[in-house]
Structure formats: C-alpha cells, structure tokens
Design a protein around this motif. Sequence first.
Motif, PDB file in Angstrom:
ATOM      1  N   LYS A 184       0.825  -1.202   0.000  1.00 46.80           N
ATOM      2  CA  LYS A 184       0.000   0.000   0.000  1.00 46.80           C
ATOM      3  C   LYS A 184       0.864   1.259   0.000  1.00 46.80           C
ATOM      4  CE  LYS A 184      -4.009  -2.040   2.325  1.00 46.80           C
ATOM      5  NZ  LYS A 184      -4.856  -2.046   3.558  1.00 46.80           N
ATOM      6  N   MET A 185       1.950   1.236   0.782  1.00 47.79           N
ATOM      7  CA  MET A 185       2.827   2.395   0.852  1.00 47.79           C
ATOM      8  C   MET A 185       3.482   2.667  -0.504  1.00 47.79           C
ATOM      9  SD  MET A 185       6.092   3.102   3.362  1.00 47.79           S
ATOM     10  CE  MET A 185       5.067   3.086   4.832  1.00 47.79           C
ATOM     11  N   ARG A 186       3.907   1.610  -1.151  1.00 47.57           N
ATOM     12  CA  ARG A 186       4.536   1.767  -2.463  1.00 47.57           C
ATOM     13  C   ARG A 186       3.543   2.385  -3.465  1.00 47.57           C
ATOM     14  NH1 ARG A 186       9.004  -0.694  -4.099  1.00 47.57           N
ATOM     15  NH2 ARG A 186       8.817  -2.261  -2.442  1.00 47.57           N
ATOM     16  N   ASN A 187       2.317   1.862  -3.453  1.00 50.97           N
ATOM     17  CA  ASN A 187       1.295   2.385  -4.371  1.00 50.97           C
ATOM     18  C   ASN A 187       0.940   3.830  -4.046  1.00 50.97           C
ATOM     19  OD1 ASN A 187       1.152  -0.081  -5.699  1.00 50.97           O
ATOM     20  ND2 ASN A 187      -0.540  -0.827  -4.448  1.00 50.97           N
ATOM     21  N   GLN A 188       0.878   4.159  -2.740  1.00 53.31           N
ATOM     22  CA  GLN A 188       0.534   5.519  -2.337  1.00 53.31           C
ATOM     23  C   GLN A 188       1.605   6.506  -2.774  1.00 53.31           C
ATOM     24  OE1 GLN A 188      -2.405   6.677  -0.709  1.00 53.31           O
ATOM     25  NE2 GLN A 188      -1.470   8.532  -1.552  1.00 53.31           N
ATOM     26  N   PHE A 189       2.855   6.139  -2.616  1.00 54.65           N
ATOM     27  CA  PHE A 189       3.937   7.025  -3.043  1.00 54.65           C
ATOM     28  C   PHE A 189       3.940   7.208  -4.557  1.00 54.65           C
ATOM     29  CE2 PHE A 189       6.036   6.669   1.148  1.00 54.65           C
ATOM     30  CZ  PHE A 189       6.436   7.992   1.288  1.00 54.65           C
ATOM     31  N   GLU A 190       3.677   6.143  -5.291  1.00 53.41           N
ATOM     32  CA  GLU A 190       3.625   6.260  -6.747  1.00 53.41           C
ATOM     33  C   GLU A 190       2.486   7.179  -7.170  1.00 53.41           C
ATOM     34  OE1 GLU A 190       5.878   5.178  -8.891  1.00 53.41           O
ATOM     35  OE2 GLU A 190       6.980   4.555  -7.110  1.00 53.41           O
ATOM     36  N   SER A 191       1.353   7.065  -6.467  1.00 50.51           N
ATOM     37  CA  SER A 191       0.222   7.942  -6.749  1.00 50.51           C
ATOM     38  C   SER A 191       0.549   9.393  -6.402  1.00 50.51           C
ATOM     39  CB  SER A 191      -1.007   7.474  -5.952  1.00 50.51           C
ATOM     40  OG  SER A 191      -2.099   8.353  -6.139  1.00 50.51           O
ATOM     41  N   ASP A 192       1.238   9.606  -5.274  1.00 53.16           N
ATOM     42  CA  ASP A 192       1.622  10.957  -4.864  1.00 53.16           C
ATOM     43  C   ASP A 192       2.597  11.574  -5.870  1.00 53.16           C
ATOM     44  OD1 ASP A 192       0.056  10.821  -2.632  1.00 53.16           O
ATOM     45  OD2 ASP A 192       1.691  10.366  -1.249  1.00 53.16           O
ATOM     46  N   ILE A 193       3.522  10.778  -6.352  1.00 52.77           N
ATOM     47  CA  ILE A 193       4.489  11.285  -7.333  1.00 52.77           C
ATOM     48  C   ILE A 193       3.774  11.698  -8.614  1.00 52.77           C
ATOM     49  CG2 ILE A 193       6.404  10.597  -8.841  1.00 52.77           C
ATOM     50  CD1 ILE A 193       7.452   8.903  -6.506  1.00 52.77           C
ATOM     51  N   GLN A 194       2.840  10.856  -9.065  1.00 56.19           N
ATOM     52  CA  GLN A 194       2.107  11.162 -10.296  1.00 56.19           C
ATOM     53  C   GLN A 194       1.274  12.434 -10.120  1.00 56.19           C
ATOM     54  OE1 GLN A 194       2.371   9.735 -13.260  1.00 56.19           O
ATOM     55  NE2 GLN A 194       0.904  11.208 -14.084  1.00 56.19           N
ATOM     56  N   ARG A 195       0.608  12.556  -8.964  1.00 53.80           N
ATOM     57  CA  ARG A 195      -0.219  13.742  -8.723  1.00 53.80           C
ATOM     58  C   ARG A 195       0.647  14.985  -8.585  1.00 53.80           C
ATOM     59  NH1 ARG A 195      -4.400  16.485 -10.171  1.00 53.80           N
ATOM     60  NH2 ARG A 195      -5.280  17.801  -8.522  1.00 53.80           N
ATOM     61  N   PHE A 196       1.792  14.874  -7.938  1.00 51.16           N
ATOM     62  CA  PHE A 196       2.704  16.006  -7.784  1.00 51.16           C
ATOM     63  C   PHE A 196       3.160  16.490  -9.161  1.00 51.16           C
ATOM     64  CE2 PHE A 196       6.887  17.941  -7.145  1.00 51.16           C
ATOM     65  CZ  PHE A 196       6.632  18.803  -6.078  1.00 51.16           C
ATOM     66  N   LYS A 197       3.460  15.564 -10.034  1.00 57.34           N
ATOM     67  CA  LYS A 197       3.865  15.943 -11.397  1.00 57.34           C
ATOM     68  C   LYS A 197       2.750  16.682 -12.127  1.00 57.34           C
ATOM     69  CE  LYS A 197       7.263  12.262 -12.232  1.00 57.34           C
ATOM     70  NZ  LYS A 197       7.588  11.056 -13.032  1.00 57.34           N
ATOM     71  N   GLU A 198       1.503  16.214 -11.927  1.00 57.46           N
ATOM     72  CA  GLU A 198       0.358  16.878 -12.570  1.00 57.46           C
ATOM     73  C   GLU A 198       0.202  18.299 -12.048  1.00 57.46           C
ATOM     74  OE1 GLU A 198      -2.941  14.371 -11.782  1.00 57.46           O
ATOM     75  OE2 GLU A 198      -2.302  12.774 -13.148  1.00 57.46           O
ATOM     76  N   LEU A 199       0.322  18.458 -10.718  1.00 52.91           N
ATOM     77  CA  LEU A 199       0.151  19.784 -10.127  1.00 52.91           C
ATOM     78  C   LEU A 199       1.269  20.741 -10.552  1.00 52.91           C
ATOM     79  CD1 LEU A 199      -0.869  18.718  -6.505  1.00 52.91           C
ATOM     80  CD2 LEU A 199      -2.363  19.688  -8.255  1.00 52.91           C
ATOM     81  N   LYS A 200       2.458  20.200 -10.745  1.00 53.04           N
ATOM     82  CA  LYS A 200       3.611  21.022 -11.133  1.00 53.04           C
ATOM     83  C   LYS A 200       3.779  21.126 -12.644  1.00 53.04           C
ATOM     84  CE  LYS A 200       5.631  22.265  -7.224  1.00 53.04           C
ATOM     85  NZ  LYS A 200       5.950  23.681  -6.880  1.00 53.04           N
ATOM     86  N   GLY A 201       2.973  20.387 -13.393  1.00 53.97           N
ATOM     87  CA  GLY A 201       3.102  20.411 -14.836  1.00 53.97           C
ATOM     88  C   GLY A 201       4.366  19.741 -15.333  1.00 53.97           C
ATOM     89  N   ILE A 202       4.804  18.693 -14.595  1.00 51.94           N
ATOM     90  CA  ILE A 202       6.021  17.969 -14.980  1.00 51.94           C
ATOM     91  C   ILE A 202       5.645  16.798 -15.861  1.00 51.94           C
ATOM     92  CG2 ILE A 202       8.011  16.691 -14.114  1.00 51.94           C
ATOM     93  CD1 ILE A 202       7.740  18.242 -11.496  1.00 51.94           C
ATOM     94  N   HIS A 203       6.301  16.638 -16.978  1.00 58.43           N
ATOM     95  CA  HIS A 203       6.008  15.562 -17.907  1.00 58.43           C
ATOM     96  C   HIS A 203       7.162  14.577 -17.981  1.00 58.43           C
ATOM     97  CE1 HIS A 203       2.472  17.781 -19.168  1.00 58.43           C
ATOM     98  NE2 HIS A 203       3.230  18.853 -19.334  1.00 58.43           N
TER      99      HIS A 203
END
Length: 216
Positions: free
Chosen positions: A197-216
């Motif tokens: 669960k922790m691994r999946n949560q961090f991967e989700s957080d990284i993806q969302r952080f990229k979306e919020l920052k406009g990182i591709h």
Amino acid sequence: MASDSLKDTRLKTIASILCAGALLASTCFAAGWAGRTLYKWVDAQGVTHYGDQVPPEYAGQEQQIINSQGVVINRVEGQKTPEQLAAEDQKRLDAQQSQNRDHNLLSTYASVQEIERLRDQRLTLLSDQIKVTSQFLEVLNGRLAKLRTASMHFKPYNSDPAAPSMPDQVAEDLVRMGNDIHTQEQNLHAKQSEESKMRNQFESDIQRFKELKGIH
C-alpha cells in the motif's frame, strides 16, 4: 388563377386568426398570473401541470417557478432519498480530501526527488521489519519442529502401548509455540500489505505532484 388567389387569401386569413388567438391566449395567461407565483410540476403519469399551488403528493419532487411570461425563474429541488444524500456527502468528502492532499503535497515537497527519497527510506524500514519477522518465524518453526519430534515419544502421538503420557509442559509448549507462530505470520502479512500500500501511495503521490507542477 382566381380560384388559387382566393385560396391564398383564405389561408392568410386563417393564419392571422390563429396568430391572434395565440397572442390573445398569451396575453390572457400573462394577465391572469401577473404578480402571482406559478409552479410547474410533473405527475406520476408524466403529465406536466401548472398552478399556484403544488398538490401535497408532489411537494417532495422537483418544481419549477415560472413568471407571467412563462419563463422559468427558479427551481425547487425535490426531496432526496437517504442514498442520494449519502452519495452527495461522500462526494463532498472526497473532494475535500483531494484538495487537502494536493495542498499537503505542494506544501511538503519541493521536488519529485524529495518524495522518492522519503519513499525509499520508509520502504527500507518496512523491508527490514519484514526481514526480521521472517527470520524470527524461521526460528519459531525450527523450535516447533523439535517439539513435535520430542512429542512423538509420548502418547497420543506414539502408538506404543508402553509409551508414557505427554508431560503437561511439553503440551503447553506445543500450544504456545503454535500461537506464537500464528501471531508472527499475521504480523508478517500485515507488514507485507503495508509495504504494498505504501509503495502504491507514493507512486500515486508522485504522479499527482507531477500533474500539479506540470512535470512531464
């Protein structure tokens, strides 16, 4: 030709009368409802009704308020079921949690690398705990195997009529060891589930952080 001209004249006359009738009806409608509140609702058969009062049996459903020109100026929401209200509450809660999560991500981390470093630290800690629990389980299973071997010298595991009865201490040790192993197996499964669960949560957080920052 004269006949065609006469027909055209009659058609125009009929059209004029119909238009005048429609205008008169509209004027009468406006005059009749001027300054009053007109409600529009639909009955159980799907028939639309208008009136200055909604029948009690339809008071709980959606209604439209119409002005004297027949234009909808307001709507009254219908009474919602407990399921609909619960769904709306959950939707609001999800939206609030999503907003809080975005705020926490942006206020906690400055880069993707920071998230990845924290992820690696926490996953390493969990991995170490899983390793220690697994090793302890190996020790417990080894002890249980020795106890079971020793118990084969006693009744009821030994079929020899001359075999002695199992001492109470040996029986207690077998039960206690089995319980300890069961507890540690549960701990191991819980840690493994937490790791996933922790691994999946961090991967989700990284993806969302990229979306919020406009990182591709």
